[in-house]
Design a protein around this motif. Structure first.
Motif, mmCIF file in Angstrom:
data_model
loop_
_atom_site.group_PDB
_atom_site.id
_atom_site.type_symbol
_atom_site.label_atom_id
_atom_site.label_comp_id
_atom_site.label_asym_id
_atom_site.label_seq_id
_atom_site.Cartn_x
_atom_site.Cartn_y
_atom_site.Cartn_z
ATOM 1 N N LEU A 116 0.810 -1.213 0.000
ATOM 2 C CA LEU A 116 0.000 0.000 0.000
ATOM 3 C C LEU A 116 0.848 1.269 0.000
ATOM 4 O O LEU A 116 0.418 2.309 -0.519
ATOM 5 C CB LEU A 116 -0.951 -0.020 1.196
ATOM 6 C CG LEU A 116 -1.992 -1.156 1.145
ATOM 7 C CD1 LEU A 116 -2.823 -1.179 2.413
ATOM 8 C CD2 LEU A 116 -2.892 -1.020 -0.086
ATOM 9 N N LYS A 117 2.057 1.215 0.535
ATOM 10 C CA LYS A 117 2.949 2.379 0.508
ATOM 11 C C LYS A 117 3.328 2.752 -0.927
ATOM 12 O O LYS A 117 3.616 3.909 -1.222
ATOM 13 C CB LYS A 117 4.211 2.115 1.340
ATOM 14 C CG LYS A 117 4.009 2.292 2.838
ATOM 15 C CD LYS A 117 5.301 2.175 3.615
ATOM 16 C CE LYS A 117 6.120 3.450 3.542
ATOM 17 N NZ LYS A 117 5.508 4.542 4.338
ATOM 18 N N ASP A 118 3.316 1.737 -1.817
ATOM 19 C CA ASP A 118 3.649 2.004 -3.222
ATOM 20 C C ASP A 118 2.640 2.946 -3.879
ATOM 21 O O ASP A 118 2.903 3.499 -4.949
ATOM 22 C CB ASP A 118 3.703 0.691 -4.014
ATOM 23 C CG ASP A 118 4.910 -0.162 -3.653
ATOM 24 O OD1 ASP A 118 5.876 0.396 -3.107
ATOM 25 O OD2 ASP A 118 4.883 -1.375 -3.925
ATOM 26 N N TYR A 119 1.450 3.103 -3.250
ATOM 27 C CA TYR A 119 0.434 4.004 -3.791
ATOM 28 C C TYR A 119 0.587 5.439 -3.279
ATOM 29 O O TYR A 119 -0.257 6.292 -3.541
ATOM 30 C CB TYR A 119 -0.962 3.472 -3.460
ATOM 31 C CG TYR A 119 -1.341 2.261 -4.297
ATOM 32 C CD1 TYR A 119 -2.080 2.386 -5.462
ATOM 33 C CD2 TYR A 119 -0.917 0.984 -3.930
ATOM 34 C CE1 TYR A 119 -2.413 1.292 -6.242
ATOM 35 C CE2 TYR A 119 -1.243 -0.128 -4.703
ATOM 36 C CZ TYR A 119 -1.990 0.034 -5.855
ATOM 37 O OH TYR A 119 -2.304 -1.062 -6.627
ATOM 38 N N ASN A 120 1.676 5.683 -2.553
ATOM 39 C CA ASN A 120 2.022 7.027 -2.058
ATOM 40 C C ASN A 120 0.862 7.727 -1.345
ATOM 41 O O ASN A 120 0.423 8.815 -1.736
ATOM 42 C CB ASN A 120 2.516 7.912 -3.218
ATOM 43 C CG ASN A 120 3.777 7.365 -3.849
ATOM 44 O OD1 ASN A 120 4.714 6.984 -3.149
ATOM 45 N ND2 ASN A 120 3.808 7.311 -5.176
ATOM 46 N N PRO A 121 0.350 7.108 -0.280
ATOM 47 C CA PRO A 121 -0.758 7.740 0.446
ATOM 48 C C PRO A 121 -0.308 8.997 1.182
ATOM 49 O O PRO A 121 0.880 9.145 1.499
ATOM 50 C CB PRO A 121 -1.170 6.647 1.437
ATOM 51 C CG PRO A 121 0.083 5.848 1.665
ATOM 52 C CD PRO A 121 0.779 5.838 0.339
ATOM 53 N N LYS A 122 -1.259 9.888 1.435
ATOM 54 C CA LYS A 122 -0.960 11.047 2.278
ATOM 55 C C LYS A 122 -0.500 10.546 3.632
ATOM 56 O O LYS A 122 0.521 10.984 4.176
ATOM 57 C CB LYS A 122 -2.228 11.900 2.431
ATOM 58 C CG LYS A 122 -2.044 13.142 3.271
ATOM 59 C CD LYS A 122 -1.268 14.199 2.526
ATOM 60 C CE LYS A 122 -1.222 15.505 3.311
ATOM 61 N NZ LYS A 122 -0.466 16.535 2.592
ATOM 62 N N ARG A 123 -1.287 9.609 4.202
ATOM 63 C CA ARG A 123 -0.898 8.885 5.411
ATOM 64 C C ARG A 123 -1.312 7.420 5.232
ATOM 65 O O ARG A 123 -2.375 7.137 4.665
ATOM 66 C CB ARG A 123 -1.590 9.428 6.655
ATOM 67 C CG ARG A 123 -1.260 10.834 7.064
ATOM 68 C CD ARG A 123 -1.970 11.174 8.377
ATOM 69 N NE ARG A 123 -3.404 10.883 8.304
ATOM 70 C CZ ARG A 123 -4.222 10.894 9.350
ATOM 71 N NH1 ARG A 123 -3.752 11.138 10.571
ATOM 72 N NH2 ARG A 123 -5.516 10.639 9.204
ATOM 73 N N LEU A 124 -0.499 6.526 5.735
ATOM 74 C CA LEU A 124 -0.880 5.117 5.813
ATOM 75 C C LEU A 124 -1.246 4.845 7.274
ATOM 76 O O LEU A 124 -0.402 4.923 8.173
ATOM 77 C CB LEU A 124 0.266 4.216 5.367
ATOM 78 C CG LEU A 124 -0.002 2.702 5.370
ATOM 79 C CD1 LEU A 124 -1.227 2.362 4.529
ATOM 80 C CD2 LEU A 124 1.216 1.935 4.853
ATOM 81 N N VAL A 125 -2.547 4.574 7.498
ATOM 82 C CA VAL A 125 -3.060 4.362 8.852
ATOM 83 C C VAL A 125 -3.359 2.878 9.020
ATOM 84 O O VAL A 125 -4.103 2.289 8.245
ATOM 85 C CB VAL A 125 -4.346 5.188 9.087
ATOM 86 C CG1 VAL A 125 -4.885 4.955 10.491
ATOM 87 C CG2 VAL A 125 -4.079 6.673 8.841
ATOM 88 N N CYS A 126 -2.763 2.259 10.025
ATOM 89 C CA CYS A 126 -2.918 0.808 10.239
ATOM 90 C C CYS A 126 -3.610 0.535 11.565
ATOM 91 O O CYS A 126 -3.085 0.845 12.633
ATOM 92 C CB CYS A 126 -1.551 0.130 10.216
ATOM 93 S SG CYS A 126 -1.631 -1.659 10.473
ATOM 94 N N LEU A 127 -4.806 -0.060 11.487
ATOM 95 C CA LEU A 127 -5.552 -0.473 12.677
ATOM 96 C C LEU A 127 -5.431 -1.985 12.826
ATOM 97 O O LEU A 127 -5.701 -2.720 11.887
ATOM 98 C CB LEU A 127 -7.018 -0.065 12.530
ATOM 99 C CG LEU A 127 -7.990 -0.460 13.636
ATOM 100 C CD1 LEU A 127 -9.115 0.570 13.745
ATOM 101 C CD2 LEU A 127 -8.602 -1.851 13.407
ATOM 102 N N PHE A 128 -5.013 -2.447 13.983
ATOM 103 C CA PHE A 128 -4.937 -3.894 14.207
ATOM 104 C C PHE A 128 -4.871 -4.214 15.699
ATOM 105 O O PHE A 128 -4.590 -3.345 16.534
ATOM 106 C CB PHE A 128 -3.716 -4.496 13.500
ATOM 107 C CG PHE A 128 -2.403 -4.273 14.213
ATOM 108 C CD1 PHE A 128 -1.872 -5.261 15.030
ATOM 109 C CD2 PHE A 128 -1.707 -3.080 14.083
ATOM 110 C CE1 PHE A 128 -0.664 -5.069 15.691
ATOM 111 C CE2 PHE A 128 -0.504 -2.868 14.735
ATOM 112 C CZ PHE A 128 0.018 -3.870 15.552
ATOM 113 N N GLY A 129 -5.139 -5.460 16.014
ATOM 114 C CA GLY A 129 -4.920 -6.008 17.346
ATOM 115 C C GLY A 129 -4.304 -7.381 17.177
ATOM 116 O O GLY A 129 -3.934 -7.767 16.068
#
Length: 486
Positions: free
Chosen positions: A362-375
């Motif tokens: 997903l970083k390859d899509y050059n996001p403004k921010r990459l937000v990761c939600l997980f547990g």
């Protein structure tokens, strides 16, 4: 049905009684035995079916299939075989009248990509008018019926039962995930696949009650190609030669390599509003352009694999192209259409390797921010918490630490373990224990250009707490949040 008819493709010895008797059903679970059944004694990791013979005799079995000599009362037929699992598979084929021979069978094996590829194949075939059943990790699909999966590849009796139901429902083909466990435990014995497929392989399922080594894991994967007519192989995988070693089938290949029979070139990532995808050109044995509304290079491999399979069904190129524009696989890089200038992805990534691959893609899509939600799941290795926390801290711009399936642990304790790793890597984070509220936070605070990842649950529709499963579908949560925000 006559017992001897069920044993037609099995080498056996009659220790007592006779094989020319009628039996009502084949059973391996002692709790399901009925009068007149034949009980197959399976030796498992936790229980040996031979030890349950006294119980099944009381329940009224007519015959026993065993791997060792036993003493039972006169009047009970006892059949000795070398391998009861293998015998069960062949007996089940006969009991259900060999349904696999009445379908075009596609078996897909590999460490990753099996689930996505099976859904792609089913989607393309059905869009072209070929009614297709599916058996896999998430579910079994027979016409309109959906059955939750227990194993990626069901036990042989259950598998044959599903195949028979597909034949009865008018299916012409079946696409199924074939796990290494399924091959090792003879769950698919007795089936000659029309197409055996290899996606890729990496170390996995190695440990107690699984495989003793990577070499053993690879060996059992390779058995599919001694059990199919045509093998379709990912030539880009470093171990593809080991996978096809001693194969007995015709071999075809796909991949990005110029050596592949079917290959992809000119890969271009694209993003439009909330949709992420990739375009590429197919060349070699076919020639056309594909627009895939699923992100990532590894989905190009999955799509190529599906194309390599479906070309054997004489699908028109225009139908393949249209199918890829509408395909969506539940919980596997699933793009949730927000109709907003940011993207939301639902994915099953629940360990370090899969989360790293997901976030890197997903970083390859050059996001403004990459937000990761997980547990992380409770009552599982704590190491996974630290590893996933580290990966998210390194690759995501913001980590939302929340609850997954806490099981019998306290969610706050699991979150604290993850947070300790994120802090060690100096990652930006917040923690919100309630997963619904955590998802709401992501949406309420999204900014244009963001890519928001909801990782870990994927296709799961529940949250497991204190031994109870509570309904939780992240798609419904998102739908409710967006409706309320309107």
């Amino acid at each position: 049905m006559k017992l001897m008819e069920l044993l037609n493709n099995t080498t056996y010895k009659v220790l007592q009684g006779e094989a020319d008797i009628n039996v009502t059903d084949i059973v391996q679970d002692s709790r399901k035995v009925k009068p007149g059944d034949v009980f197959v004694c399976i030796k498992g990791s936790n229980m040996d079916g031979h030890d349950l013979i006294p119980d099944v005799l009381k329940a009224g079995v007519t015959a026993l299939v065993v791997e060792k000599e036993i003493e039972v009362p006169i009047g009970i037929t006892v059949i000795l075989v070398k391998n009861t699992r293998n015998a069960l598979a062949h007996m089940s084929c006969a009991y259900f009248d060999h349904p696999a021979k009445k379908l075009k069978t596609i078996g897909i094996t590999g460490t990753k990509g099996k689930t996505t590829t099976t859904y792609m194949v089913k989607h393309i075939l059905e869009q072209s008018g070929i009614k297709t059943g599916l058996i896999g990790t998430i579910e079994v699909l027979i016409g309109e019926d959906k059955i939750s999966s227990v194993n990626t590849t069901p036990e042989s009796y259950t598998l044959q039962k599903y195949l028979k139901q597909m034949v009865d429902a008018g299916c012409e083909a079946v696409v199924m995930e074939v796990s290494s466990q399924g091959l090792m435990l003879d769950r698919v014995a007795g089936i000659e696949y029309d197409y055996g497929v290899f996606t890729n392989i990496s170390p996995d399922h190695i440990g107690p009650n699984e495989h003793s080594s990577y070499e053993e894991y690879m060996y059992y994967k390779s058995l599919l190609f001694r059990q199919c007519k045509t093998g379709i192989i990912n030539i880009d995988d470093d171990n593809y030669e080991n996978i096809i070693k001693d194969h007995t089938c015709k071999i075809e290949s796909f991949g990005l390599s110029g050596k592949a029979d079917l290959r992809a070139t000119n890969l271009v990532l694209y993003r439009k509003d909330s949709i992420l995808g990739i375009r590429f050109h197919v060349e070699g044995t076919m020639n056309f352009e594909v627009k895939l509304n699923m992100p990532g290079e590894f989905n190009v491999h999955n799509a190529l694999c599906a194309i390599a399979i479906c070309k054997h069904f004489n699908i028109q190129i225009k139908d393949i192209i249209q199918s890829f524009e509408t395909i969506k696989v539940k919980g596997r890089l699933e793009v949730y259409n927000t109709n907003q200038p940011y993207s939301v992805i639902i994915d099953y990534a629940h360990n370090e390797v899969s989360l790293k691959e997901l976030l890197s893609t997903l970083k390859d899509y050059n996001p403004k921010r990459l937000v990761c939600l997980f547990g992380c799941g409770g009552n599982r290795s704590k190491l996974r918490r630290y590893e996933m926390g580290k990966v998210s801290a390194q690759l995501a711009d913001l980590t939302i630490v929340t609850s997954d399936n806490p099981r019998f642990e306290e969610p706050a304790d699991i979150i604290a373990d993850i947070v300790s790793s994120v802090e060690k890597e100096k990652g930006n984070y917040i923690s919100i224990e309630d997963r619904r509220e955590a998802i709401r936070y992501c949406i309420e605070n999204a900014i244009p250009g963001d890519i928001i990842v909801l990782a870990g649950k994927g296709h799961e529709l529940y949250q497991e707490i204190k031994g109870e499963k509570f309904t939780m579908d992240e798609r419904e949560i998102l739908k409710n949040v967006f409706e309320q925000l309107k």
